[in-house]
Write an enzyme that holds these catalytic residues in place. Structure first.
Site, mmCIF file in Angstrom:
data_model
loop_
_atom_site.group_PDB
_atom_site.id
_atom_site.type_symbol
_atom_site.label_atom_id
_atom_site.label_comp_id
_atom_site.label_asym_id
_atom_site.label_seq_id
_atom_site.Cartn_x
_atom_site.Cartn_y
_atom_site.Cartn_z
ATOM 1 N N TYR B 94 0.813 -1.200 0.000
ATOM 2 C CA TYR B 94 0.000 0.000 0.000
ATOM 3 C C TYR B 94 0.855 1.263 0.000
ATOM 4 C CZ TYR B 94 -3.957 2.935 1.232
ATOM 5 O OH TYR B 94 -4.946 3.884 1.229
ATOM 6 N N SER B 185 1.298 -7.752 1.637
ATOM 7 C CA SER B 185 0.303 -6.796 2.091
ATOM 8 C C SER B 185 -0.690 -6.488 0.964
ATOM 9 C CB SER B 185 1.003 -5.537 2.623
ATOM 10 O OG SER B 185 0.124 -4.788 3.423
ATOM 11 N N ASP B 273 0.604 -9.198 13.882
ATOM 12 C CA ASP B 273 0.451 -8.193 12.833
ATOM 13 C C ASP B 273 -0.853 -7.425 13.052
ATOM 14 O OD1 ASP B 273 0.050 -6.761 10.512
ATOM 15 O OD2 ASP B 273 0.367 -8.441 9.162
ATOM 16 N N HIS B 303 3.846 -6.766 10.990
ATOM 17 C CA HIS B 303 3.526 -6.734 9.561
ATOM 18 C C HIS B 303 4.753 -6.897 8.663
ATOM 19 C CE1 HIS B 303 0.824 -6.186 6.269
ATOM 20 N NE2 HIS B 303 1.365 -5.075 5.860
#
Lengths: 327, 327, 327, 327, 327, 327
Positions: B94, B185, B273, B303
């Site tokens: 992201y 992700s 996470d 994460h």
């Protein structure tokens, strides 16, 4: 939090060099001319009953803004008041929209008409469809169109705000000779911009803790808030786009609008404000051209500045300048 | 930080009900059909010299994505390698873009071709011009077009990602029979979506700590990261738009893509996470249709999951499946 | 976060008094002499296959460091390259070790040999057995042996780093006349130290946001990172060990190495870096003796400085100085 | 902060399976035998005058600990008291050392002798020279020697603590039949270990919010404090060393010492403690073998538990068990 | 932040045992009787001009509260409205006072009279002189008089609030048969208390995210806000005052008032509210006696709950119950 | 955290203008006269047995303070010591009370008598019943009575502290010619105030990191701690009460007491203290009248300053001035 930057004495003297781009006036003249050339009608729908209000008359307004696109606004006025009424045009803080009319009851209770102008993209009711070709516009609006003053989001938003003043003439019962522009934070920066653009058509301007001022310094001292979006952007682009970024922002800087604005002005500043650091507010204030110039200092406040005390202070200041509504 | 949600045993069993919209397949078939109908050429410019690279051949690629718009990508391959090479298509996390090719040197060093696909709007080189009519799209991409699956940003981005696989056939020296899709992700969520959309055209999928999974639960447990954008949005719209919001997101949910994906799959999950909570990853994993299914568990990671250990783990897993490049 | 300490103009002039200990040179000459006197062989094991790499040849190296103890390193070079190759010796950031060779693929892809030197105690593969008699060495490495320069951890680590340059001569196919030392943060401090110690044997030095510089100021302004370990230690020892502590650190201070280093140098600094505050970086830079001296300024970055842009910048700078590998 | 893990009722029943390694007893028998075989003298230097104390007699003690190495301790007793006195042996919290004797005035004021045992490496006066071959021992002591129970730091520290009890017999005027071991946090874990190792030689044990208990659960729920060091380590080693790490810690786990300890015991626990979560304390408490077993619950406290109320509570509890000093 | 405690389904069923003290009713009957016995006059001063208001008539009210002491309030009503008007009595959030009348313009704009009741000690205009003999009343009002229900601050404040309803009868033009009590947070708890005390004299009650509910659970789960004052106090008094503290709070608990309240009720709850956790709000809601009972759920909100949407929601709900003012 | 305000050199010269109110001396003379005129007996109850202490004799004291109200104190002295003993009068930090006597064992162990004076309202045992008419006294004691020096909390507390010195004469076995006043933080400010008020009756004063100094600057630079209460208060009252607030605080300012104090003085200051910033401590120090003046500087400490090292430092300093107890 301690003082954000300087003490009160130093701030009072803080007037950094900040020349506007040579074609600043031409840029804005062209921008407004083009927007006006698009035309478009002002529309108002009576919605008082929908909100079950008794003492206030509310209209849901659409007026033509940038590119002639319809911009939403609420028009509130005391029910049954005979006009023409003095008008307070309110611009909004960052990432707030016009919300509900029931959130804006002060000025009509005090006898004014009030036009609450939605911020395109930020509120519910006014899309900002155009966004140009730029990318990496994460985190909101500060970097949307950062590649050029032509494309920057705030060019469009400032145009909307100026056109809101134009729209007053098309709304019945309002006194276009007594238009006051105001707002806090982003709304303060917008009010200042409109004052710089529209000259004598603005009877008074009241920017509270204004945002959008003195960008080159703001990015170095702001500890929180939307100036940080610029820092995050410049972090990834510091090899090639720093100067271009500031060149864009120079067309949107409140300091440069202050260098052109002449209306009586009531600023507000909070000395412990990390979002709109006091040095950036004073940079605009100390460049302001108009001579009827007042600063309300909140020495211990953060960005919430005077909270509920601000509107009565503004009301009083307007009355002293003959801008109170008739009884 | 402690465990994000459940312990390892409970996660292994976590398979919540999550029916896809009845027209999910039709929606995506139409979406891909329309994009493909736009046509557009795949272009590649050799830029190896510009980056002063010796062992890697780099092409700056533009391929047609959503609406036929050009999407940027880097194509890296071992210099002098005779093809056809197996290809790793990498989608990005992201708010990262493709960056520089020098940031993506692993797969070509291991003998693969790699196509690094820019994320529209998030990176430098691929604008996301279309943004529909919605407003209040603050804070990034999760709420851009949230009003309908037609308009949502990730519809466009997923389409780009699927079209990246289409583009492989148009790039010389690549083996379209050995296409591996992967990413971490957001990139993991995109890889999963592509695996669900393209079926047997994908030889393997490796989603690491995938985002975009099990939105209805994610917004209730994520403590950080972009799922929080949805919470912030729903906070302001919880009276009228909750169901519409999830109805939109249902078309983008990795759980639903997993319910359709059959390629051999290597997932990664981190039990501490807060950004992509393990329960959301297992929700997709436990619905995955394909039978060659492996989970790499990082029990103490946040994460950042396996950091530098992830690519070699993936390399090994691919080799075990006969997807290693020839020497 | 706002600017860490000074603005760009003031930093450019910041050159604080900082005399090295009178026996600084003798201390280090003796240290290196003793280490070299221990002898020890350089060993290299080919591990390319283990990591399934195609374009890179990787050796797992052990070379004799402080006290002749074996120090781990990865040697990477373009597969099939004919030497002798210019060599980039990379030192590592605080509490990172050499990791996997697959995390260091840039320089070999650009045609260089690269030697990635493990940090004793911090990485997997190089123990730091000796730790002297001191106590209260909590929180890592900054206070390990703080009682004297003889015992301090960084004496041993710097010696390892200098010996890594010695080891280049014993590795076939490398050009000992084109050795570049570099690293970020701790790695930058180490590169600077090696440049100060080895004089003309270093062809260029590229310290990025270097740590280990101007300790006496750093402990007063660093808001985060390992300089804070010193603050925590001195908090408990401020009655009796402040001067002894700084007396130890004076032998390890990058400012003093800069006062002796002559190789062409490319520094990097980030103006919003609370870990290695810009004033400490400029203190070393402005004392640097060599005349071919360049500063890359990242005005809006924190300690991550230029991220992926740094290596290409360094590559370009080396090429301008005739240090590019042959095609 | 809210409750850390469970409510009071659930905690009272919490008794997880936790088998000790099969050779746990042999390991520790050998460890203590070897330490005792090293011999070494107990030395005491009278330092009352140096600290200008009137009512307390203070000795600066060195006793032989692990590997026969001298361990520092303070011995405090009421000045002029005729012995033999009951003795409180105090172990210390994480990263504190024995400090000054003037920081330990409670027990002697209450008529006891007190031996305050320094923690090797953590305090000023007792080095921990041995550290084995392991690396990546960042952030303190939890991962120092994590590769095997033979090498782990706490093996050495627990041995010191047991040897402190041995040393009591060599210090004149103390009653070796009335030895109480106590401490908070790490000190509580150490007291529990000594009670498990020395059986009837310990007259009572008072672990307050003990650390070093139920590691396998602790790393999953602790939100702060030194259990987090293990999480950080395991994050980097979760592919290959998780089981080895817990296998090492199993030899140091307070739950296993509790399964062997029989002395009357007064535990303390704080229900809002994120450092030593209550579940880990109850895990040891509910496995404790001895039948005279009391828990002091601080339902609203964090890791500071009962603060100044704890020592009087302990004093009272000891008196009820006939362990008060004679008047 | 994720969900504070339970999901929506579990909350809907959450109805914990919570018996009121046996003399709860007697305590409050006596409390109100004594306050009323003190007598005292209701005074109102017209201040409309001072605030320059046009559509609203404002009176600065003093009415007799606890111990007959004068409590400040603003009375706002539509200018020129013929009565009798339905009245909304508003109680305030923690540590806010009545502020300026210009901060309370909603209800009068909607045609209601509104009485805004100052909170003693918390606002500008109503001192709380009595504070009893207790000590350690740090951090505000929750522990002021915590030693007994007789002395607790909220006994006095609740009495003021009930007496505000009494005062309505003494203010001309108001309809004592249509009194609605409301407020958010502390104001919600106060409204609930008044509804429980005054029975049919209250026509409707609208507690939004009410504070002062289910104290025994609240102190274990609240992560922020004034329930934490109780935790901090109990931390220091957990040896001897826990039960006394809760015994005091039992007389002030909204759950117990809910067990007695019968007026139509509109509650509001926010599922991500760490200040007034949803479980505590549902504890009161699920014990509420009255059958016309509605919960407005804000599933993604924190303690700001519905923000500007709450008043229109309440306005609508009142209209549905025949409590709208006449046009 | 970095340095709080200035570096060591600048601090040593920092002596801001700070004139006391013209009637400062008269105000305090009257205040003490009135308190003394109230009379009241000093009472002491022997409680040694209750606390099971052997070497210390403890009395639970009540002495008449402000308005003759009984103030709690602990009197500790070495058991069996023949008097008259020099006395250390200890004042306490903010929001701590006298606690248990077992928390104050240092000075009696060193041969002194010690009187530990409770802080009204802040500790368990001394109520502060009077609080005047002011409101909005949230968050503790700094704004309790902020409307005038007559009503401010610290007027009452300082009076208690001065009366504690008076009480020494009424307690047998103490030497009223050797009274030392001391304390840390608030206790330091109180000790300084007593030294300024009682002149030669104080033999020495030892304020450690004193609070209550140089308020006008403190509110602008303190980043944490109780000076922030004033900022929060002034934030809400900055339109009308700033000057009144500082006018009140001027009567309580340690700088003004320092301008009158003559006893030998040992200050402590921590250069990284955000609670009592070093500039405020030096403001008092550099105005101190007495010539036997010492500053202990903790250059790397935060508000915990010297921790356990402070009392021995003070003990030594007293001995050098002939204030040690006889053996």
């Amino acid at each position: 939090m301690p003082l954000t930057d300087f003490g009160a004495d130093e701030l009072a003297r803080y007037r950094p060099e900040s020349p506007a781009p040579h074609d600043f006036d031409a840029f804005w003249r062209r921008t407004l001319d083009e927007a006006r050339a698009q035309g478009g009608a002002v529309k108002a729908e009576r919605v008082t009953e929908r909100f079950r209000l008794h003492t206030v008359e509310v209209d849901d307004v659409r007026f033509p803004g940038w590119n002639g696109e319809p911009v939403a606004a609420w028009l509130l006025r005391p029910r049954g008041a005979e006009g023409p009424l003095p008008v307070v045009v309110t611009y909004l803080g960052y990432c707030a929209g016009r919300g509900l009319p029931t959130e804006h009851l002060f000025w009509s209770a005090a006898g004014y008409a009030q036009l609450v102008v939605d911020s395109r993209g930020q509120g519910h009711d006014t899309p900002d469809r155009t966004q140009g070709d730029g990318t990496q516009w994460v985190e909101g609006f500060m970097t949307r169109g950062i590649d050029s003053p032509e494309n920057h989001y705030h060019r469009r938003l400032i145009t909307d705000c100026a056109r809101a003043v134009d729209a007053v003439a098309d709304l019945p019962g309002l006194d276009a000779g007594r238009i006051v522009v105001t707002g806090g934070s982003q709304g303060g920066g917008l009010a200042l911009a409109v004052a710089g653009l529209l000259g004598e058509r603005v009877a008074a301007v009241m920017p509270d803790v204004p945002f959008l001022c003195h960008f080159r310094q703001a990015v170095q001292i702001a500890g929180d808030g939307p100036y940080r979006e610029l820092v995050n952007y410049l972090r990834w682009h510091s090899r090639d786009k720093v100067e271009q970024t500031f060149a864009t922002l120079d067309y949107l800087d409140g300091v440069h609008f202050a260098q052109r604005a002449t209306a009586p002005a009531l600023f507000g500043v909070a000395l412990m404000d990390p979002v709109c650091p006091p040095a950036t507010v004073y940079a605009a204030f100390n460049h302001y051209v108009g001579e009827d110039l007042t600063m309300t200092v909140w020495p211990f406040a953060d960005h919430s500045s005077g909270c509920g005390s601000t509107p009565p202070t503004q009301l009083e200041w307007l009355a002293e300048r003959g801008l109170a509504p008739e009884r």
